[in-house]
Design a protein around this motif. Sequence first.
Motif, PDB file in Angstrom:
ATOM      1  N   ALA A  56       0.871  -1.174   0.000  1.00 44.66           N
ATOM      2  CA  ALA A  56       0.000   0.000   0.000  1.00 44.66           C
ATOM      3  C   ALA A  56       0.910   1.226   0.000  1.00 44.66           C
ATOM      4  CB  ALA A  56      -0.873   0.010   1.234  1.00 44.66           C
ATOM      5  N   PRO A  83     -11.137  -1.865   7.837  1.00 42.55           N
ATOM      6  CA  PRO A  83     -10.833  -1.851   6.409  1.00 42.55           C
ATOM      7  C   PRO A  83     -11.000  -0.441   5.855  1.00 42.55           C
ATOM      8  CG  PRO A  83     -12.763  -3.240   6.895  1.00 42.55           C
ATOM      9  CD  PRO A  83     -12.247  -2.755   8.181  1.00 42.55           C
ATOM     10  N   GLY A  84     -10.083  -0.046   4.985  1.00 42.88           N
ATOM     11  CA  GLY A  84     -10.124   1.315   4.451  1.00 42.88           C
ATOM     12  C   GLY A  84      -9.139   2.230   5.158  1.00 42.88           C
ATOM     13  N   SER A  85      -8.611   1.774   6.326  1.00 48.18           N
ATOM     14  CA  SER A  85      -7.646   2.586   7.055  1.00 48.18           C
ATOM     15  C   SER A  85      -6.371   2.761   6.242  1.00 48.18           C
ATOM     16  CB  SER A  85      -7.274   1.906   8.376  1.00 48.18           C
ATOM     17  OG  SER A  85      -8.347   1.931   9.270  1.00 48.18           O
ATOM     18  N   ALA A  86      -5.758   3.928   6.355  1.00 47.19           N
ATOM     19  CA  ALA A  86      -4.492   4.171   5.659  1.00 47.19           C
ATOM     20  C   ALA A  86      -3.417   3.308   6.301  1.00 47.19           C
ATOM     21  CB  ALA A  86      -4.127   5.642   5.754  1.00 47.19           C
ATOM     22  N   ARG A 132     -19.330   5.525  17.892  1.00 47.88           N
ATOM     23  CA  ARG A 132     -19.417   4.438  16.912  1.00 47.88           C
ATOM     24  C   ARG A 132     -18.709   4.847  15.641  1.00 47.88           C
ATOM     25  NH1 ARG A 132     -24.247   5.697  18.345  1.00 47.88           N
ATOM     26  NH2 ARG A 132     -24.622   3.570  19.038  1.00 47.88           N
ATOM     27  N   GLU A 133     -18.551   3.855  14.761  1.00 43.52           N
ATOM     28  CA  GLU A 133     -17.839   4.113  13.514  1.00 43.52           C
ATOM     29  C   GLU A 133     -18.566   5.179  12.684  1.00 43.52           C
ATOM     30  OE1 GLU A 133     -17.697   1.003  10.529  1.00 43.52           O
ATOM     31  OE2 GLU A 133     -15.556   1.399  10.383  1.00 43.52           O
ATOM     32  N   MET A 135     -19.578   6.099   9.680  1.00 41.57           N
ATOM     33  CA  MET A 135     -19.646   5.565   8.319  1.00 41.57           C
ATOM     34  C   MET A 135     -19.752   6.641   7.239  1.00 41.57           C
ATOM     35  SD  MET A 135     -19.324   2.377   8.320  1.00 41.57           S
ATOM     36  CE  MET A 135     -19.928   1.924   6.693  1.00 41.57           C
ATOM     37  N   PHE A 136     -20.496   7.704   7.536  1.00 48.25           N
ATOM     38  CA  PHE A 136     -20.716   8.708   6.500  1.00 48.25           C
ATOM     39  C   PHE A 136     -19.542   9.679   6.382  1.00 48.25           C
ATOM     40  CE2 PHE A 136     -24.968   7.249   7.525  1.00 48.25           C
ATOM     41  CZ  PHE A 136     -25.446   6.984   6.261  1.00 48.25           C
ATOM     42  N   PHE A 138     -16.293   8.714   6.221  1.00 52.92           N
ATOM     43  CA  PHE A 138     -15.194   8.163   5.426  1.00 52.92           C
ATOM     44  C   PHE A 138     -15.214   8.616   3.965  1.00 52.92           C
ATOM     45  CE2 PHE A 138     -15.417   4.648   8.765  1.00 52.92           C
ATOM     46  CZ  PHE A 138     -14.490   5.289   9.564  1.00 52.92           C
ATOM     47  N   PRO A 139     -16.393   8.493   3.270  1.00 51.43           N
ATOM     48  CA  PRO A 139     -16.380   8.959   1.875  1.00 51.43           C
ATOM     49  C   PRO A 139     -16.043  10.443   1.770  1.00 51.43           C
ATOM     50  CG  PRO A 139     -18.527   8.018   2.469  1.00 51.43           C
ATOM     51  CD  PRO A 139     -17.669   7.921   3.670  1.00 51.43           C
ATOM     52  N   ALA A 142     -12.280  10.878   2.103  1.00 55.90           N
ATOM     53  CA  ALA A 142     -11.609  10.462   0.867  1.00 55.90           C
ATOM     54  C   ALA A 142     -11.813  11.510  -0.216  1.00 55.90           C
ATOM     55  CB  ALA A 142     -12.151   9.108   0.420  1.00 55.90           C
ATOM     56  N   GLU A 147      -6.650  11.418   4.775  1.00 53.41           N
ATOM     57  CA  GLU A 147      -6.531   9.975   5.039  1.00 53.41           C
ATOM     58  C   GLU A 147      -7.018   9.703   6.456  1.00 53.41           C
ATOM     59  OE1 GLU A 147      -2.783   7.985   3.327  1.00 53.41           O
ATOM     60  OE2 GLU A 147      -2.223  10.027   3.840  1.00 53.41           O
ATOM     61  N   TRP A 148      -7.382   8.444   6.699  1.00 52.45           N
ATOM     62  CA  TRP A 148      -7.815   8.115   8.050  1.00 52.45           C
ATOM     63  C   TRP A 148      -7.407   6.699   8.399  1.00 52.45           C
ATOM     64  CZ3 TRP A 148     -11.042   3.949   8.661  1.00 52.45           C
ATOM     65  CH2 TRP A 148     -11.720   3.516   7.511  1.00 52.45           C
TER      66      TRP A 148
ATOM     67  N   PRO B 430     -16.629   5.030  -1.181  1.00 47.89           N
ATOM     68  CA  PRO B 430     -15.281   4.935  -1.717  1.00 47.89           C
ATOM     69  C   PRO B 430     -14.316   4.493  -0.623  1.00 47.89           C
ATOM     70  CG  PRO B 430     -16.018   7.231  -1.645  1.00 47.89           C
ATOM     71  CD  PRO B 430     -17.133   6.395  -1.100  1.00 47.89           C
ATOM     72  N   ARG B 431     -13.425   3.592  -0.971  1.00 48.35           N
ATOM     73  CA  ARG B 431     -12.424   3.175   0.003  1.00 48.35           C
ATOM     74  C   ARG B 431     -11.381   4.262   0.102  1.00 48.35           C
ATOM     75  NH1 ARG B 431     -13.071  -2.432   0.661  1.00 48.35           N
ATOM     76  NH2 ARG B 431     -11.321  -2.373   2.065  1.00 48.35           N
ATOM     77  N   ASN B 432     -10.790   4.330   1.250  1.00 48.18           N
ATOM     78  CA  ASN B 432      -9.734   5.312   1.430  1.00 48.18           C
ATOM     79  C   ASN B 432      -8.492   4.764   0.739  1.00 48.18           C
ATOM     80  OD1 ASN B 432      -7.940   7.162   2.240  1.00 48.18           O
ATOM     81  ND2 ASN B 432      -8.127   6.764   4.430  1.00 48.18           N
ATOM     82  N   MET B 435      -4.083   5.119  -3.808  1.00 45.32           N
ATOM     83  CA  MET B 435      -3.796   4.982  -5.234  1.00 45.32           C
ATOM     84  C   MET B 435      -4.609   5.985  -6.051  1.00 45.32           C
ATOM     85  SD  MET B 435      -1.780   2.442  -5.443  1.00 45.32           S
ATOM     86  CE  MET B 435      -1.166   1.423  -4.141  1.00 45.32           C
TER      87      MET B 435
END
Lengths: 169, 437
Positions: A56, A83-86, A132-133, A135-136, A138-139, A142, A147-148, B430-432, B435
């Motif tokens: 990565a 998942p999705g973490s930098a 809590r996580e 969710m909204f 994260f997008p 990005a 980054e997170w 979208p995934r973080n 890339m």
Amino acid sequence: MTPCKLDVRPLLARGEEPFAAIMSAVDALAPGQPLCLIAPFRPVPLFNVMSNRGFACSDRALEGGDWEVIFTPVSAVEPGLAPGSASAAAFWPEPAEVLDLTGLAPPEPMVRILETLEAMEPGAVLFALLDREPMFLFPELAQRGHEWAGNLAADGTCYRLLARRGGDD
Amino acid sequence: MAWFASAILFLIAALGLMVAGAAGPAHWENGRALAVVHLFALGWLGQMMLGALLQFAPVLVARPLALPALALPALLMSTLGVLLLAAGFLALDGWEGGILLLEAGPVLLAGAFACGGAMLGGTLVAAGGWRGSEARVVLAGLAGLVLVWASGAGMVLDLTGNGPGQLIEALPLHVAVGVGGWLGLAAFGVSYKLFAMFLLAPDGDSAQRRAGFVLALVALSLVLGGLTAVLTALSARLAVIGVAVAALAAAVLYLADIRRLWTIRRRPQPEVNMQMSRAALAFLVLVCGLLPFAAAWGGRWAEAAVFAALVGWLSTLTLAQMIKIVSFLTWIQYFAPRIGKAKVPVVQDLTNAGAARRWLWLWTLGALCGTMALLAEMPLLFRLASLALLAAAIGLAAEAVAIRRLSHLSPDARPTRVPVILPPLAERRPRNDPMQA
């Protein structure tokens, strides 16, 4: 683990092709060891090559137009991150801002995190504690080039989030 | 949210037909009444539940939705399937052309449910969702959906003259697994998470939740056993009694668990959606009270119990949360990109809470009167109750449209771009991914 550092600027200055040097540096990495690459441009074609080899990447612009890219073997991402973490979060600087957002109704935590991030320096890191996580969020992070990395506490009572302010492009 | 829009149209259509007298006390077995029931249960509640699960399955397991491209075919097949099935039931009233539609409906619905199951099951199973107290209830609900489809499709085979002939005996099991197994369990799973979010109560498992889940599995197994008994021409009576007992116990445990969440909440003053969800839960209490009589005597007791469950409990819950979810998602869509760059309104500004509350009270009043009318076998009161329900549904639909159009915001707080009514079918996360940075 300390990243192996490779500066390809002298090679390129001499007009040499750096690809072979990068690949031999990758082959020489210890298991789990990241590679820190310094280049005079953002080496976009390399991202795919390294992704196929299980790395990565996270990049940042240095002063004078140079770029630093850290390639981290995916298996070396800290276990337990969502998942999705930098993957490079382990190399981020200490948080410049700490927010306790527990007990706030959604979407208030998201508003506070984004407002704080927008006021921070590029590359600076924010730590937030949530119920809590988000969710909204994260997008949106990005989308804005931030980054997170985050995970749920082992007892499930709160979510810990690191967010790094992206560069201004 | 396209699911919500389609579902609301089915709701208004079903209630309109009820006002017109297509169904009523002791009139549930002719073709028109079956059409109304399926427009309501499949078109309104089923689509609403699928749409809500597509939004919330990713939240339950913190993963993006699997196979989001299937959302559109699922919605189209489900809408068309419900329409064909409803039209097909008219064959029972003597309309020859209906037979073909009645046969086609379940085929399309199978496609829709398969797509929905692949997206939801794929998302939840890939993330190990059976370990989570909320997601595993939803997975059990999806198993209920399979059973309700299979029993329904079997009865359609009989009705069209292609089946063994005794499958109509499965009707009580079909109704029970449709209301409790599919819609009920899915509502349990979603509400565990939603209630905790809106009440600011901690997430997490509890003894009641685990016991309730085991009972739900017992009830689903009994339905499967009962359906097998019907197939082999045995009586399903014992299975029906067993399902009722297990479902009653599971519902009581669910209510105890929600009460626990309510008492440990950190938000002292719940908003409209949660206040009205209490009314929905009161209907679940009523259903629990009616259930023993419904299982023992059937008839008007069963009609009232099913009506109280579908219209009182599940629909009130769905309508109350729909207003909140639509305003939340609309706010995210338009204002999340502006946070930190411009002043953003709070989510509550998007809704006229007073109007929503009044329509929801009218709805619960209609649901209560409808239940009473069925118990007392009063067709006129039933039609009046249906009229109240129809007015409330139209009022809430108008409120949802006003929220989508940001109508309650002052003109200077509105974005310059005119909002579209419908956002994408399934939100993609979208995934973080550096890339793509």
